[in-house]
Design a protein around this motif. Structure first.
Motif, PDB file in Angstrom:
ATOM      1  N   GLU A 134     -10.950  52.710 -15.794  1.00  0.00           N
ATOM      2  CA  GLU A 134     -10.716  54.158 -15.899  1.00  0.00           C
ATOM      3  C   GLU A 134     -12.038  54.878 -16.231  1.00  0.00           C
ATOM      4  O   GLU A 134     -12.733  54.496 -17.165  1.00  0.00           O
ATOM      5  N   PRO A 135     -12.391  55.931 -15.457  1.00  0.00           N
ATOM      6  CA  PRO A 135     -13.627  56.665 -15.774  1.00  0.00           C
ATOM      7  C   PRO A 135     -13.516  57.399 -17.113  1.00  0.00           C
ATOM      8  O   PRO A 135     -12.474  57.974 -17.419  1.00  0.00           O
ATOM      9  N   VAL A 136     -14.585  57.339 -17.904  1.00  0.00           N
ATOM     10  CA  VAL A 136     -14.622  58.022 -19.206  1.00  0.00           C
ATOM     11  C   VAL A 136     -15.483  59.271 -19.075  1.00  0.00           C
ATOM     12  O   VAL A 136     -16.622  59.210 -18.612  1.00  0.00           O
ATOM     13  N   ASP A 137     -14.905  60.409 -19.458  1.00  0.00           N
ATOM     14  CA  ASP A 137     -15.640  61.683 -19.415  1.00  0.00           C
ATOM     15  C   ASP A 137     -16.717  61.651 -20.508  1.00  0.00           C
ATOM     16  O   ASP A 137     -16.412  61.390 -21.674  1.00  0.00           O
ATOM     17  N   ILE A 138     -17.982  61.889 -20.136  1.00  0.00           N
ATOM     18  CA  ILE A 138     -19.056  61.747 -21.139  1.00  0.00           C
ATOM     19  C   ILE A 138     -19.605  63.094 -21.607  1.00  0.00           C
ATOM     20  O   ILE A 138     -20.599  63.142 -22.317  1.00  0.00           O
ATOM     21  N   SER A 139     -18.962  64.210 -21.205  1.00  0.00           N
ATOM     22  CA  SER A 139     -19.485  65.505 -21.648  1.00  0.00           C
ATOM     23  C   SER A 139     -19.370  65.584 -23.165  1.00  0.00           C
ATOM     24  O   SER A 139     -18.351  65.215 -23.751  1.00  0.00           O
ATOM     25  N   GLY A 140     -20.440  66.034 -23.804  1.00  0.00           N
ATOM     26  CA  GLY A 140     -20.453  66.136 -25.264  1.00  0.00           C
ATOM     27  C   GLY A 140     -20.809  64.841 -25.968  1.00  0.00           C
ATOM     28  O   GLY A 140     -21.025  64.826 -27.168  1.00  0.00           O
ATOM     29  N   MET A 141     -20.880  63.745 -25.225  1.00  0.00           N
ATOM     30  CA  MET A 141     -21.177  62.439 -25.843  1.00  0.00           C
ATOM     31  C   MET A 141     -22.673  62.320 -26.124  1.00  0.00           C
ATOM     32  O   MET A 141     -23.488  62.846 -25.375  1.00  0.00           O
ATOM     33  N   ARG A 142     -23.025  61.625 -27.192  1.00  0.00           N
ATOM     34  CA  ARG A 142     -24.433  61.439 -27.538  1.00  0.00           C
ATOM     35  C   ARG A 142     -25.144  60.611 -26.478  1.00  0.00           C
ATOM     36  O   ARG A 142     -24.559  59.687 -25.894  1.00  0.00           O
ATOM     37  N   LEU A 143     -26.415  60.932 -26.224  1.00  0.00           N
ATOM     38  CA  LEU A 143     -27.165  60.287 -25.157  1.00  0.00           C
ATOM     39  C   LEU A 143     -27.209  58.764 -25.314  1.00  0.00           C
ATOM     40  O   LEU A 143     -27.024  58.027 -24.356  1.00  0.00           O
ATOM     41  N   ASP A 144     -27.435  58.288 -26.553  1.00  0.00           N
ATOM     42  CA  ASP A 144     -27.538  56.832 -26.712  1.00  0.00           C
ATOM     43  C   ASP A 144     -26.212  56.140 -26.398  1.00  0.00           C
ATOM     44  O   ASP A 144     -26.181  55.014 -25.913  1.00  0.00           O
ATOM     45  N   ASN A 145     -25.085  56.836 -26.643  1.00  0.00           N
ATOM     46  CA  ASN A 145     -23.783  56.246 -26.298  1.00  0.00           C
ATOM     47  C   ASN A 145     -23.552  56.256 -24.781  1.00  0.00           C
ATOM     48  O   ASN A 145     -22.945  55.335 -24.238  1.00  0.00           O
ATOM     49  N   VAL A 146     -24.055  57.301 -24.129  1.00  0.00           N
ATOM     50  CA  VAL A 146     -23.976  57.360 -22.661  1.00  0.00           C
ATOM     51  C   VAL A 146     -24.783  56.194 -22.085  1.00  0.00           C
ATOM     52  O   VAL A 146     -24.324  55.471 -21.205  1.00  0.00           O
ATOM     53  N   VAL A 147     -26.004  56.005 -22.633  1.00  0.00           N
ATOM     54  CA  VAL A 147     -26.888  54.928 -22.163  1.00  0.00           C
ATOM     55  C   VAL A 147     -26.203  53.580 -22.347  1.00  0.00           C
ATOM     56  O   VAL A 147     -26.234  52.724 -21.453  1.00  0.00           O
ATOM     57  N   LYS A 148     -25.543  53.387 -23.515  1.00  0.00           N
ATOM     58  CA  LYS A 148     -24.840  52.111 -23.769  1.00  0.00           C
ATOM     59  C   LYS A 148     -23.779  51.850 -22.710  1.00  0.00           C
ATOM     60  O   LYS A 148     -23.550  50.714 -22.309  1.00  0.00           O
ATOM     61  N   LYS A 149     -23.087  52.922 -22.270  1.00  0.00           N
ATOM     62  CA  LYS A 149     -22.029  52.760 -21.259  1.00  0.00           C
ATOM     63  C   LYS A 149     -22.610  52.446 -19.885  1.00  0.00           C
ATOM     64  O   LYS A 149     -22.002  51.744 -19.084  1.00  0.00           O
ATOM     65  N   ILE A 150     -23.811  52.991 -19.602  1.00  0.00           N
ATOM     66  CA  ILE A 150     -24.390  52.801 -18.264  1.00  0.00           C
ATOM     67  C   ILE A 150     -25.163  51.478 -18.169  1.00  0.00           C
ATOM     68  O   ILE A 150     -25.115  50.802 -17.158  1.00  0.00           O
ATOM     69  N   LYS A 151     -25.865  51.125 -19.251  1.00  0.00           N
ATOM     70  CA  LYS A 151     -26.586  49.839 -19.265  1.00  0.00           C
ATOM     71  C   LYS A 151     -25.586  48.696 -19.303  1.00  0.00           C
ATOM     72  O   LYS A 151     -24.442  48.888 -19.704  1.00  0.00           O
ATOM     73  N   GLY A 152     -26.030  47.503 -18.942  1.00  0.00           N
ATOM     74  CA  GLY A 152     -25.126  46.362 -19.022  1.00  0.00           C
ATOM     75  C   GLY A 152     -25.723  45.175 -18.301  1.00  0.00           C
ATOM     76  O   GLY A 152     -26.773  45.288 -17.660  1.00  0.00           O
ATOM     77  N   PRO A 153     -25.051  44.005 -18.391  1.00  0.00           N
ATOM     78  CA  PRO A 153     -25.625  42.785 -17.820  1.00  0.00           C
ATOM     79  C   PRO A 153     -25.821  42.858 -16.311  1.00  0.00           C
ATOM     80  O   PRO A 153     -25.042  43.496 -15.597  1.00  0.00           O
ATOM     81  N   LYS A 154     -26.874  42.205 -15.864  1.00  0.00           N
ATOM     82  CA  LYS A 154     -27.211  42.096 -14.444  1.00  0.00           C
ATOM     83  C   LYS A 154     -26.000  41.580 -13.655  1.00  0.00           C
ATOM     84  O   LYS A 154     -25.299  40.667 -14.099  1.00  0.00           O
ATOM     85  N   GLY A 155     -25.736  42.185 -12.492  1.00  0.00           N
ATOM     86  CA  GLY A 155     -24.648  41.721 -11.623  1.00  0.00           C
ATOM     87  C   GLY A 155     -23.324  42.425 -11.856  1.00  0.00           C
ATOM     88  O   GLY A 155     -22.400  42.294 -11.063  1.00  0.00           O
ATOM     89  N   THR A 156     -23.193  43.213 -12.963  1.00  0.00           N
ATOM     90  CA  THR A 156     -21.939  43.941 -13.213  1.00  0.00           C
ATOM     91  C   THR A 156     -21.999  45.314 -12.547  1.00  0.00           C
ATOM     92  O   THR A 156     -23.075  45.850 -12.276  1.00  0.00           O
ATOM     93  N   GLU A 157     -20.810  45.905 -12.306  1.00  0.00           N
ATOM     94  CA  GLU A 157     -20.748  47.189 -11.584  1.00  0.00           C
ATOM     95  C   GLU A 157     -20.497  48.337 -12.557  1.00  0.00           C
ATOM     96  O   GLU A 157     -19.724  48.218 -13.500  1.00  0.00           O
ATOM     97  N   VAL A 158     -21.165  49.457 -12.304  1.00  0.00           N
ATOM     98  CA  VAL A 158     -20.870  50.692 -13.034  1.00  0.00           C
ATOM     99  C   VAL A 158     -20.640  51.790 -11.989  1.00  0.00           C
ATOM    100  O   VAL A 158     -21.315  51.825 -10.968  1.00  0.00           O
ATOM    101  N   ARG A 159     -19.634  52.630 -12.235  1.00  0.00           N
ATOM    102  CA  ARG A 159     -19.355  53.729 -11.297  1.00  0.00           C
ATOM    103  C   ARG A 159     -19.577  55.060 -11.998  1.00  0.00           C
ATOM    104  O   ARG A 159     -18.964  55.330 -13.037  1.00  0.00           O
ATOM    105  N   LEU A 160     -20.450  55.860 -11.440  1.00  0.00           N
ATOM    106  CA  LEU A 160     -20.776  57.162 -12.032  1.00  0.00           C
ATOM    107  C   LEU A 160     -20.147  58.280 -11.209  1.00  0.00           C
ATOM    108  O   LEU A 160     -20.313  58.325  -9.991  1.00  0.00           O
ATOM    109  N   THR A 161     -19.424  59.177 -11.878  1.00  0.00           N
ATOM    110  CA  THR A 161     -18.978  60.409 -11.220  1.00  0.00           C
ATOM    111  C   THR A 161     -20.062  61.441 -11.490  1.00  0.00           C
ATOM    112  O   THR A 161     -20.377  61.740 -12.645  1.00  0.00           O
ATOM    113  N   VAL A 162     -20.648  61.950 -10.412  1.00  0.00           N
ATOM    114  CA  VAL A 162     -21.871  62.751 -10.531  1.00  0.00           C
ATOM    115  C   VAL A 162     -21.699  64.109  -9.861  1.00  0.00           C
ATOM    116  O   VAL A 162     -21.116  64.209  -8.777  1.00  0.00           O
TER     117      VAL A 162
END
Length: 546
Positions: A134-162
């Protein structure tokens, strides 16, 4: 917006046995996910501890001084150190907060986001999903928490709504990977046109290793690339510092020194002290032939020093955006632990603070105003305030005395080359389409009123999509030029598949780049024996697609 996205995705889904949801069901889902996002945001607020609130409080004060002065808690300091060393697993994008939103400021060359070609600076991330979660709305979220959600182990998928720069909404899927610094190194290519060879050197940042003097740095590497291009017999060099956010000032002085005899390169001043002038003290000129420096809105800091010096010496022609980024200040990181004897409270973090200002050798600051291109070429950001001037509490522009310097006397047809380029700009239909796109992008960015009636909103979105398609020829452009590796790179390309792929991708992007094509036209005009009129590729028809 979320509801219309769900409706559209359902309409476009061609899979068999799919369950068609009613409007009521989709609306209920949208309300539930919006409520969940708000609950998540308030949960996050409630989880902030005393150290977090201390950081928020101190930065509320420090950001009143200027945009680059900020307190770094121990975690932030650690992240800052990692970013300087430059190896991590993620998507390879730099982010910054703009009010409640998270905006992409830069793509790291060679990273997944750069390879995917779908994200670009100025895009705003609205939601983050892990794979098909499920996509998590990141408006208002702290930058370091956004970064934690986007970063992750090599080979895993992240989907950004942009939300794209032009206002359209896209879901972009990326597979995380190791983001390497190899792609931050200088590289060069040779292109032949009308029997004349030219070289292009791309420098993504002014890198240096302060700990190890023997390791590579941008100054040494660019000198090597210039030498290699000379061995290939080039008649002109393009120095490409587009999207180069800066780095070591020393390397910028060294690189300028390759193109001038000797003399001042940049002036630096701290509050209440005398100015300091940094010189190129080497009379040797490594390249004395025609030179073009390519810049854009995102060329900042040390890039602006290089472009300004080449411009002030009239050593070469600066082409690109109306102006560069405009970051004319220097920061130092101060470890706060050094001020407390017998510290019993633990790590206190650090303060990054603005200590000095850059000035060109003509006395003008690069702060806010950046460097104005000699030849202005439209791009999609032409009518948008992007850069230092868009930041709150940015320091003002100022002027000091000029440093004594002599302009370059070995380039007779400087003014003629400028005039010819401006004439081509006016005639070229492709540049006219880019300018039209820039005005449309500005309108879309400023749009703040949306209909609350679903049908009206859908009609507005359809109109935006139809308009955006008229600008497709911009991305389909081909310039018919063949960019080739230098022999030294060819050897590595035969052994290293990943290196080969990166180089070929670069050559392909150069062959779709109208800005590089115009830089080559300028080099033609700067030749001592001018290339004949029939040979210069004027392309009055301009727009071509393949």
């Amino acid at each position: 917006s979320s509801l219309t996205d769900k409706i559209k995705l359902q309409e476009e889904d061609k899979s068999e046995n799919k369950k068609i949801k009613s409007f009521e069901e989709l609306e209920k889902e949208t309300r539930e996910s919006s409520l969940k996002t708000l609950d998540d945001y308030f949960k996050f607020i409630s989880e902030l501890d005393r150290n977090d609130w201390f950081g928020v409080f101190v930065n509320a004060i420090s950001s009143r001084f200027d945009p680059h002065t900020n307190y770094m808690a121990p975690d932030d300091k650690e992240r800052f150190d990692v970013s300087i060393s430059g190896k991590f697993e993620g998507i390879g994008a730099r982010l910054q907060k703009k009010n409640d939103f998270t905006e992409i400021t830069e793509l790291i060359s060679g990273g997944p986001a750069w390879r995917g070609k779908e994200l670009e600076p100025g895009d705003v991330i609205l939601k983050v999903a892990q794979g098909d979660g499920e996509p998590v709305d990141i408006s208002g979220m702290r930058l370091d928490n956004v970064v934690k959600k986007i970063k992750g182990p090599k080979g895993t998928e992240v989907r950004l709504t942009v939300k794209k720069v032009d206002g359209t909404i896209k879901v972009i899927s990326l597979i995380r990977d190791m983001v390497e610094t190899e792609e931050t190194y200088a590289k060069s290519s040779v292109v032949e046109r009308n029997g004349v060879k030219y070289g292009i050197i791309y420098l993504p940042k002014f890198y240096i290793d302060f700990e190890n003097k023997d390791s590579r740095d941008a100054g040494k590497d660019v000198a090597i690339e210039v030498e290699r291009l000379k061995q290939q017999g080039v008649s002109g060099i393009i120095m490409d510092v587009r999207d180069n956010g800066g780095g070591s000032l020393k390397t910028a002085v060294d690189i300028t020194g390759l193109f001038i005899e000797q003399g001042p390169v940049v002036q630096i001043k701290s509050a209440g002290t005398k100015k300091e002038v940094l010189y190129d003290r080497d009379a040797k000129v490594q390249w004395d032939g025609p030179l073009v420096v390519m810049v854009n809105n995102f060329s900042a800091s040390a890039s602006e020093i290089l472009a300004a010096a080449i411009q002030d010496y009239k050593r070469g022609i600066v082409i690109g955006s109306k102006q560069t980024y405009g970051k004319g200040t220097v920061q130092n990181v101060i470890d706060l632990n050094q001020f407390v004897r017998g510290n019993t409270v633990g790590d206190l973090g650090a303060l990054k603070t603005t200590t000095q200002k850059f000035y060109r050798i003509n006395g003008g600051s690069t702060q806010l105003e950046g460097v104005a291109s000699d030849v202005i070429m439209p791009d999609r950001y032409s009518h948008i305030n992007i850069g230092e001037r868009d930041l709150e509490n940015a320091m003002p522009w100022s002027k000091i005395d000029a440093a004594p310097y002599d302009t370059w006397k070995k380039q007779d047809n400087f003014e003629k080359a400028l005039q010819n380029s401006k004439s081509r700009m006016a005639l070229n239909e492709h540049f006219q389409l880019i300018e039209k796109n820039a005005k449309w992008t500005k309108e879309r960015k400023d749009a703040a009123v949306y209909s609350l009636k679903l049908d009206e909103f859908k009609k507005e979105q359809e109109k935006i999509e139809a308009e955006s398609k008229t600008f497709k020829p911009i991305t389909d452009y081909q310039n018919d030029l063949k960019f080739k590796p230098i022999p030294e790179d060819e050897v590595v390309m035969q052994k290293d598949e990943s290196f080969k792929e990166k180089r070929e991708r670069w050559f392909e992007s150069l062959s779709k780049d109208i800005y590089v094509e115009e830089a080559l036209n300028v080099l033609d005009d700067l030749q001592a024996k001018p290339v004949t009129k029939g040979e210069i590729n004027l392309k009055k028809k301009g727009v071509k697609s393949k």
